[in-house]
Every structure is written in C-alpha cells, then in structure tokens.
Scaffold this motif. Structure first.
Motif, mmCIF file in Angstrom:
data_model
loop_
_atom_site.group_PDB
_atom_site.id
_atom_site.type_symbol
_atom_site.label_atom_id
_atom_site.label_comp_id
_atom_site.label_asym_id
_atom_site.label_seq_id
_atom_site.Cartn_x
_atom_site.Cartn_y
_atom_site.Cartn_z
ATOM 1 N N ASN A 1 0.852 -1.189 0.000
ATOM 2 C CA ASN A 1 0.000 0.000 0.000
ATOM 3 C C ASN A 1 0.886 1.236 0.000
ATOM 4 N N VAL A 57 0.629 4.006 -1.530
ATOM 5 C CA VAL A 57 -0.070 5.290 -1.574
ATOM 6 C C VAL A 57 -0.448 5.778 -0.168
ATOM 7 N N HIS A 58 -1.037 4.906 0.646
ATOM 8 C CA HIS A 58 -1.510 5.332 1.966
ATOM 9 C C HIS A 58 -0.719 4.741 3.129
ATOM 10 N N CYS A 114 -6.634 -2.713 -1.240
ATOM 11 C CA CYS A 114 -6.630 -1.766 -0.111
ATOM 12 C C CYS A 114 -7.981 -1.084 0.039
#
Lengths: 242, 224
Positions: free
Chosen positions: A51, A53-54, A68
C-alpha cells in the motif's frame, strides 16, 4: 475453507475497526487467511510495498496481489469468492447503491464524530463531538429501520454489506462508551441499533474475530491522555508566546 | 427492469461530482432531464431526494433517488451495462483497483484543491495544501503511466472520476499549485484524449469560467 490454491494474507492492527471489517468478512465467508499484526509506528516492508499510496491497514493480499481500503476489500471478496456464502451486497443496483451509501455514511459521519471526540481538547469540543456522534447514531437508526424491513440486520435476515461496515466498529462502540461515558446505541433512543449491536456480537463468525473490549478501552484511554497532553503543551506554548 | 423509466439529475453546472454523472449517462446514451440547483436556496425536490446530506448530485430514477457521485456512476454502470462498461465485468481485482483510485480522487485531490482556494495565501497551511496537491497529481501521473486510460485501453470508471477535475488545472496554477504541463504532462495528454469523447466535452466546465466561480466561492466561503 480457502479455494484450492488461494492464498489470503491480511495486514491489520488489533484496534483498527477497518481491519476488523475485513476479518469479519473473511470469517462470515468461511475463508481462511494468514493474519499479520502491523506495528504502525514501524511499518513492515510488506505493508509499504503493498500500500505505497496510503501505507495503511487493512491490506488484503490475495495470491500476492494487494487490495486496499476496507469496503473495497469487502466488495472484492464478494466478487472474487462467489462460492463462499451469500454475497454481502444485494444483486439489485438500487439496493446496492443504498448499501454503499450507508457504509459511506458510517465513515463520513459516525467515524469522523468519534475522531472529533478523541481529539477534543476543550469541553466545548467534547460537547460538539458528542452531539455529532449521537446525531449520526439517530440517522443510522432510521437507516436500519428502512434497510432491515423488520429483519435483524441491515442486510435483511443475513449479515450484509452495511452490517460488516458497522460491525467493524461494534467493539469500539462498547470501548468508546466506557472511555467517554456515553451510551451511543442507547436502547431508549436507538432501540434497533441497540438490539443490532447485541445480536451482531453474538454471532459465532463475529465472536471468532472481535477484539477484546478491555484492550480497546486501554487504547482509548491512552489516546485520550495523549490528546490532553498535547492540549496542555499547546496551551503552555501559547501562554509563553502571548 | 426499470431501465427505460424516467431519469433526472439534480446538479450544479460547476460541480465535478455532477459532471461525473453526466459523463456516465452520456456514455450509456441514457436520456435524462437535467435540473440545475441553487445551493443557496435548496429546492424542495433536492431536500426530499437527499435528506441526509442535502447535496448534489442526486440521480432520480424510477421514482427513487441515488446520492454520492461515485455510487451514482456505479449505479448507472450496473443499470445500463452497455454501451461503454465503466468497470470490467469479469475482473474483481481490476474493479477493486478502480474503486481504490476513484476514492483517491475524492479523499486526496478534492481535499487539496478545496484547501488551496479556501485558505489564506502565504500561511503555512496554504503552503501545505500546495505541496499536497503536487503530491496528489504526481501520484495520479505515476498511476496512469504509459496507458491511454486508467483502466488500460478503454475509458472507464477512474477516468470518469478524475476527468472533471482537469478543468481545475488552470485554477490550481492561479492559486500557486503549479503548472500542470510541467507537473503531470501525461495527465494533461490523457485529459485531451478524454475530451475527444463527446460525453466528456459536453460535461466538463470551461476552465476560465470555473476559475471565476472559484474566486466567487473564495470570497464567500474562504478564510478571511
């Protein structure tokens, strides 16, 4: 049981209501999985890579592919494992839109009210957070009445999408009430939700994955203490500069 | 079932969320009645159709209301699966990725752009908004990569979710958010590609008209 050749791994954290939603979904579908407890102050390589991105939990890794966002994962499980019990989402497009709407509402309004309460530094902020929390509970009561049509769950006679969405918060409702002295799903004000909470908690598939409320209470108290400390540090700093 | 029944969209001309719905309806060649809303004086119909949030867009179909733009787009895709399927029918993983990225547009890009116009220029929070916007655009640029569309070869769900925001590039630049052609050239090329589709060209706002509208919003709702 896992379908032949399917490998499911869940990256989660014991107190995350979002990770709990995925555990609940997997449990209700009877899917076996490997659980990895993440230390969010020291995120694993696997979490960061899965994950990027986050960098948040939950992440479901299915045969090496990461999915996700909790409710995206729940929909994915419906679609990737059609043989694993009844889907959480109904088949009619309008009913699906309604279910998604209420799941989204839970995040946007109920959860954000809780965040506001946890972060509250003044009595005024606490009062506002409490007001928002109780208002969200009342709206959800109406939603439950409409969606259940006299049946036990948002999904009707079986657990559905919104039940899983709210179910992730079920243990926290109890913990939260204890930490903040509230009665969110109060039997007098929100009777259907109060009954739902008790009923949901009794389901075997839910009991199998629910976190210990005592541990959540400890965590909640710790978060409250941290917020109070931050508030007094800020107040001291402000006093020094004025 | 009710695919042939009357369709109405309650919307606001400048809303990127409403534009998503207009694009989806046009892609599916669904005829509908468009009713422009006055958000300073909300109509009875809007309040009745979206009592929880009182916001646009709202899709009315067969006497029922559907709220929240991404939910509306999925509803449209499921009710009118052809032409132009927006989510791939047989690929749960691709569907999950599409839903993830559509949410990213809402959670990150929209949030940054709102802070960009609302907050006072020069303040640390505004500088942060600028940084966050650059980060969001760079992330989307990387996700698009060399592909024609976010879903690959066909225009799809994430394209619908993001393309209305490309009319905001001019506004971003005016508020100090950087020049899109420099920050995210692939996204700019992708936006041009999408605008070749009639559904997109007809729906998205004129960037200059939009900028004037944002100035009005700033004057009305911005930090003093």
């Amino acid at each position: 049981m896992a379908v032949g050749g399917d490998e499911l791994k869940l990256l989660g954290m014991f107190s995350s209501p979002f990770a709990l939603r995925v555990k609940l979904a997997l449990s209700f579908k009877g899917l076996s999985f490997q659980y990895v407890e993440e230390d969010l102050r020291n995120k694993s390589e696997l979490l960061v890579v899965s994950n990027p991105v986050h960098r948040k939990v939950p992440v479901l890794i299915h045969n090496g592919l990461p999915v996700c966002e909790s409710m995206v994962i729940v929909q994915y499980l419906d679609e990737a494992f059609p043989g694993a019990g009844a889907p959480f989402l109904p088949s009619d497009p309008y009913d699906r839109a309604v279910a998604r709407f209420w799941a989204s509402y839970i995040d946007e309004k109920l959860f954000s009210a809780w965040v506001a309460l946890f972060a509250a530094k003044t009595e005024e902020e606490k009062a506002e957070g409490t007001k928002q929390t109780l208002a969200a509970a009342e709206t959800l009561e109406g939603a439950l009445r409409e969606c259940s049509k006299g049946n036990p769950f948002f999904g009707g006679d079986a657990v559905g999408y919104v039940d899983v969405a709210l179910g992730g918060f079920a243990a926290w409702v109890h913990a939260f009430d204890e930490v903040h002295g509230l009665r969110q799903f109060d039997a007098a004000r929100t009777p259907l939700l109060a009954a739902w909470l008790a009923r949901f908690g009794e389901l075997d598939s839910a009991k199998a994955v629910m976190p210990d409320v005592g541990r959540l209470v400890e965590r909640g108290k710790m978060m409250q203490a941290q917020a109070a400390a931050a508030a007094s540090t800020a107040a001291t700093a402000a006093a020094k500069t004025s | 079932m009710a695919a042939t029944e009357e369709v109405t969209l309650l919307d606001l001309w400048a809303s990127p969320f409403g534009q998503r719905c207009r694009i989806a309806l046009a892609e599916k060649k669904v005829e509908y009645e468009y009713i422009e809303q006055n958000l300073a004086d909300k109509s009875e119909l809007l309040l009745r159709s979206n009592p929880v949030h009182k916001k646009i867009p709202v899709l009315l179909h067969a006497g029922r209301s559907i709220c929240e733009s991404l939910l509306i787009v999925e509803y449209i895709d499921e009710t009118w699966p052809s032409p132009s399927p927006l989510l791939p029918a047989d690929d749960p993983y691709a569907r999950a990725r599409a839903r993830f990225w559509a949410r990213y547009v809402d959670d990150k890009l929209f949030d940054c752009q709102t802070r960009l116009w609302k907050l006072k220029s020069g303040e640390p929070a505004h500088e942060q908004a600028k940084e966050d916007l650059v980060q969001a655009l760079t992330t989307l640029e990387a996700e698009l990569g060399d592909r024609d569309y976010f879903g690959g070869e066909a225009f799809g769900f994430v394209d619908v979710a993001l393309v209305p925001f490309t009319a905001w590039f001019h506004t971003y630049e005016k508020f100090g958010g950087g020049v899109a052609e420099e920050l995210c050239p692939r996204l700019v090329a992708w936006a041009h590609r999408c605008k070749e589709r009639n559904s997109v060209a007809m729906a998205i706002a004129d960037p200059h008209k939009l900028y004037d509208f944002v100035l009005y919003l700033k004057q009305k709702f911005g930090a003093k």
